[in-house]
Structure formats: C-alpha cells, structure tokens
Design a protein around this motif. Structure first.
Motif, mmCIF file in Angstrom:
data_model
loop_
_atom_site.group_PDB
_atom_site.id
_atom_site.type_symbol
_atom_site.label_atom_id
_atom_site.label_comp_id
_atom_site.label_asym_id
_atom_site.label_seq_id
_atom_site.Cartn_x
_atom_site.Cartn_y
_atom_site.Cartn_z
ATOM 1 N N TYR A 47 0.837 -1.197 0.000
ATOM 2 C CA TYR A 47 0.000 0.000 0.000
ATOM 3 C C TYR A 47 0.873 1.249 0.000
ATOM 4 C CZ TYR A 47 -3.898 -3.108 0.840
ATOM 5 O OH TYR A 47 -4.832 -4.099 0.701
ATOM 6 N N ASP A 48 0.532 2.199 -0.862
ATOM 7 C CA ASP A 48 1.362 3.389 -1.055
ATOM 8 C C ASP A 48 1.252 4.377 0.097
ATOM 9 O OD1 ASP A 48 2.161 2.435 -3.533
ATOM 10 O OD2 ASP A 48 0.479 3.397 -4.570
ATOM 11 N N LYS A 49 0.034 4.582 0.579
ATOM 12 C CA LYS A 49 -0.203 5.653 1.547
ATOM 13 C C LYS A 49 0.054 5.176 2.975
ATOM 14 C CE LYS A 49 -3.524 8.188 -1.303
ATOM 15 N NZ LYS A 49 -2.640 9.334 -1.515
ATOM 16 N N GLU A 50 0.638 6.060 3.764
ATOM 17 C CA GLU A 50 0.970 5.727 5.149
ATOM 18 C C GLU A 50 -0.275 5.347 5.945
ATOM 19 O OE1 GLU A 50 2.788 7.932 9.136
ATOM 20 O OE2 GLU A 50 2.986 8.886 7.165
ATOM 21 N N SER A 52 -3.071 4.026 4.866
ATOM 22 C CA SER A 52 -3.532 2.693 4.456
ATOM 23 C C SER A 52 -2.672 1.610 5.084
ATOM 24 C CB SER A 52 -3.496 2.569 2.932
ATOM 25 O OG SER A 52 -4.350 3.510 2.325
ATOM 26 N N GLY A 189 -5.751 14.433 2.351
ATOM 27 C CA GLY A 189 -4.563 13.821 1.771
ATOM 28 C C GLY A 189 -4.221 14.380 0.406
ATOM 29 N N GLU A 190 -5.242 14.746 -0.366
ATOM 30 C CA GLU A 190 -5.018 15.340 -1.684
ATOM 31 C C GLU A 190 -4.466 16.757 -1.545
ATOM 32 O OE1 GLU A 190 -8.720 12.926 -3.841
ATOM 33 O OE2 GLU A 190 -8.981 15.003 -3.178
ATOM 34 N N SER A 193 -0.869 17.008 -0.662
ATOM 35 C CA SER A 193 0.038 16.327 -1.596
ATOM 36 C C SER A 193 0.391 17.163 -2.820
ATOM 37 C CB SER A 193 -0.584 15.007 -2.074
ATOM 38 O OG SER A 193 -0.752 14.102 -1.010
ATOM 39 N N SER A 213 -1.623 9.766 -8.405
ATOM 40 C CA SER A 213 -0.920 9.321 -7.193
ATOM 41 C C SER A 213 -1.342 10.108 -5.955
ATOM 42 C CB SER A 213 0.592 9.449 -7.384
ATOM 43 O OG SER A 213 0.957 10.790 -7.672
ATOM 44 N N TYR A 214 -1.981 11.270 -6.147
ATOM 45 C CA TYR A 214 -2.426 12.077 -5.011
ATOM 46 C C TYR A 214 -3.797 11.643 -4.491
ATOM 47 C CZ TYR A 214 0.938 15.604 -6.826
ATOM 48 O OH TYR A 214 2.042 16.268 -7.282
ATOM 49 N N LYS A 216 -7.413 9.400 -3.710
ATOM 50 C CA LYS A 216 -7.816 8.162 -3.041
ATOM 51 C C LYS A 216 -8.161 7.069 -4.044
ATOM 52 C CE LYS A 216 -11.282 6.381 0.204
ATOM 53 N NZ LYS A 216 -12.447 6.738 1.052
ATOM 54 N N ASN A 249 1.931 17.762 7.108
ATOM 55 C CA ASN A 249 1.087 16.680 6.614
ATOM 56 C C ASN A 249 -0.273 16.608 7.303
ATOM 57 O OD1 ASN A 249 1.507 15.441 9.120
ATOM 58 N ND2 ASN A 249 3.176 14.173 8.360
#
Length: 352
Positions: A47-50, A52, A189-190, A193, A213-214, A216, A249
């Motif tokens: 999973y890419d996002k922290e 997740s 999150g978007e 980013s 990539s930004y 969901k 963040n």
C-alpha cells in the motif's frame, strides 16, 4: 480439517499483484524459481499511503493476536514471523481458515461491525495473495454476517459560522488548509500532496491538477478553488517556486484540529471516539452548499467521487464546469467579505 486448497503461485502472478518490491521472497529450488509467500510486512508495504499501511497493519495484527493469543511472538510484536508460521501451518494442513476467521470474530466484541468486517476482509485477502482461498460458499457465509451493516454517525451541524469559529482557533497554516478544503471539496490527503507546479493561478477560478498518485481512487482530476482559497494558496507558497504547497502533513493538521475542538468544547460522539465535527465535514459542506445553488453532478465530480468522474468529464465541457462553479463560489466561501480573526491570538486565548 483443512478447508482450503493450496495452489503454488507463479512469478508472473506475484509481479502482477504485488510489484517487485513486495513480491515476497523467491528462492531457487530444484532449478526452478518458487514463490515462498507474501508475509505480513510484504502485504503492508503493497500500500502506497501511510494511512492505508497503518490500517492494514492493525487488521493483520488483530487477526494474528486472536488466532495465537498465547504466542510469545505476538507478545513480542513479531508479526512478520507470526505470518510465516501461519502459512507454514496452513500448508501442512494444520489450520482451518474458516474456523480461524470465526475465532477472530468472537475475539472482537469491542470492535464496531464495519471495523470487524474490514479485519476479516484484510485477513482473507492476505491469504488469497498467498493462494489460499476459502470456498465461495464459506466466504459468503462468513461475510453475510455483516450484510446491511452501516456505521452509526453522530455529527453536529457544520455551517459557515462554525467553520469561521474553528478557523479562529487554528494556527494560520491550518486555517489556510481548512479554507482550501471547504472551497474545493478536496480530501485532506489530496490537499497536502499537490505541488506548486500542479496549480494554474493565471485563470479564474484557479485550477489544481491532481495527479492519480495524489487521489484516493487513483484517478487524476482537475479541481477548481474559490478566490478566497486561491489567496490562501498564494500565501502558503510565498516566494517558493517548487515543492508541496502545504509543507506539513495530514497528521499534523488533525492534531491541531483536535486541539481546536477541545478549545471550542465540541462534544465527542457517543458511538465512536471522535469529535462530532471532524475535518472530512468540510468536504461534506462543500458538496451540500454547492449542490444547493449549482449542479450536484459537477460538485461530486470536482470532489472526486469515483462514480461521477469519467461520466461527468464526458458529459460536461470545461466551460460548463467553470460556469457552475462560479454560480456556487459565494456559497462555498468561508469568509465572504469578512476579515479573518487573528488565529494565533484567538487560539492562545482559548487555550488559556
């Protein structure tokens, strides 16, 4: 009795589903490349996002802790070795996946139903990545326990005055981010980013081009922002020419939001450990206020709801999207013609 049938996974399948970074460990046996397994760490790192990764990690840890309540490895927090132990036992026919899933459910009395459903889904999906799948009838029987389950939500009304009050006790950069969220419909999150190069400030309304990539749902889209939000973006950029617009963040923003809720005496929900006003409600406010005066389809599309994206981009021209946004702009402006309060002074007063 073992209710699953192991099937060796090929290298092609591993690379297709996991990518080379998380494809498990490959060893050469009898002259052939044999896929060993997708371990706990391998699966989490897919999973890419922290955020997740944290959720998936929690779900697997909960599952293994329920299955091995007395394991010293669980007590030590060594879930990498626990995951390998489980797969070894499964291959030897010593584990019953269906019964293990029922064990997880019985040990989860304190979990909300949707949280538990997520735990079971993650556990079964991890096993599927290792080519151990429950028969369809048993999986359906297991997941049917959660059919019709919906979350219990308890929220206060969020209107413009309340957003203004919240902004008054947020640090300046958080205030700017809140205004951008309310004036664009983006997820946090978007918004934390996108980079300076993704913004076009030369047009009105200003546009942000979110990369896949930004987002969901991993779909790129164009976002329009209010003039008010544009000025906040310009302020955050300052004299920089590259990098992210918001340098801090989502976790830092959430921390300050919680402090603001305490300062304003906002109550918590009776059902979940969350304040009755939370950051995601800024996105809901955008959608509801926009939809009262302009096209709801376009509001949903700009906010990135996946069901609207491809269809709306085909149906509406950029000119129409901009026209509808301009109709709604005053409705989604947080401080229409009002000077914002000195956030830092107000915050210090509220904390005193």
């Amino acid at each position: 009795m073992n209710l699953v049938s192991p099937q060796p996974a090929g290298l092609t399948r591993v690379l297709t589903h996991c990518g080379t970074a998380a494809a498990g460990r490959l060893s050469r046996e009898a002259g052939d490349l044999m896929y060993e397994m997708i371990s706990y760490r391998d699966y989490v790192e897919m999973y890419d996002k922290e955020g997740s990764r944290r959720v998936i990690s929690y779900r697997l840890k909960f599952s293994f802790s329920a299955i091995y309540p007395d394991s010293s490895l669980v007590e030590l927090g060594d879930f990498e070795r626990v995951s390998k132990r489980y797969v070894r036992e499964l291959r030897k026919g010593e584990r019953d996946v269906y019964q293990d899933a029922l064990t997880i459910i019985t040990k989860a009395e304190d979990l909300a139903s949707l949280t538990l459903k997520g735990v079971i889904h993650t556990f079964l999906n991890w096993l599927a990545m290792n080519d151990y799948s429950l028969p369809y009838s048993k999986r359906k029987r297991l997941l049917s326990r959660f059919t019709g389950v919906t979350p219990i939500t308890e929220e206060m009304e969020l209107d413009r005055k309340m957003i203004q009050r919240i902004c008054s006790v947020l640090p300046e950069w958080c205030q700017s981010l809140a205004i951008v969220l309310a004036g664009s419909g983006m997820r946090i999150g978007e918004a934390t980013s996108f980079e300076i190069k993704d913004i076009d400030l030369s047009v009105s309304p200003a546009r942000i081009y979110l990369k896949a990539s930004y987002t969901k749902n991993k779909k790129a889209r164009m976002v329009l922002i209010t003039e008010e939000a544009k000025q906040e973006v310009i302020k955050m950029i300052g004299d920089r020419t590259a990098g992210q617009v918001f340098l801090k963040n989502q976790n830092t923003f959430n921390y300050h939001w919680i402090r603001a809720m305490r300062a304003l005496n906002i109550p918590k929900s009776h059902f979940v450990d969350r304040y009755m006003i939370h950051p995601h409600m800024l996105r809901k406010w955008f959608l509801s206020e926009f939809s009262l005066v302009a096209s709801r389809d376009i509001a949903e599309m700009l906010a990135g709801h996946s069901g609207y994206l491809s269809d709306s981009y085909r149906r509406y021209s950029t000119k129409t999207i901009v026209s509808e946004f301009l109709k709604a702009e005053s409705a989604i402006t947080v401080f229409p013609g009002i000077e914002k309060l000195d956030a830092s002074a107000a915050f210090e007063a509220a904390e005193a």
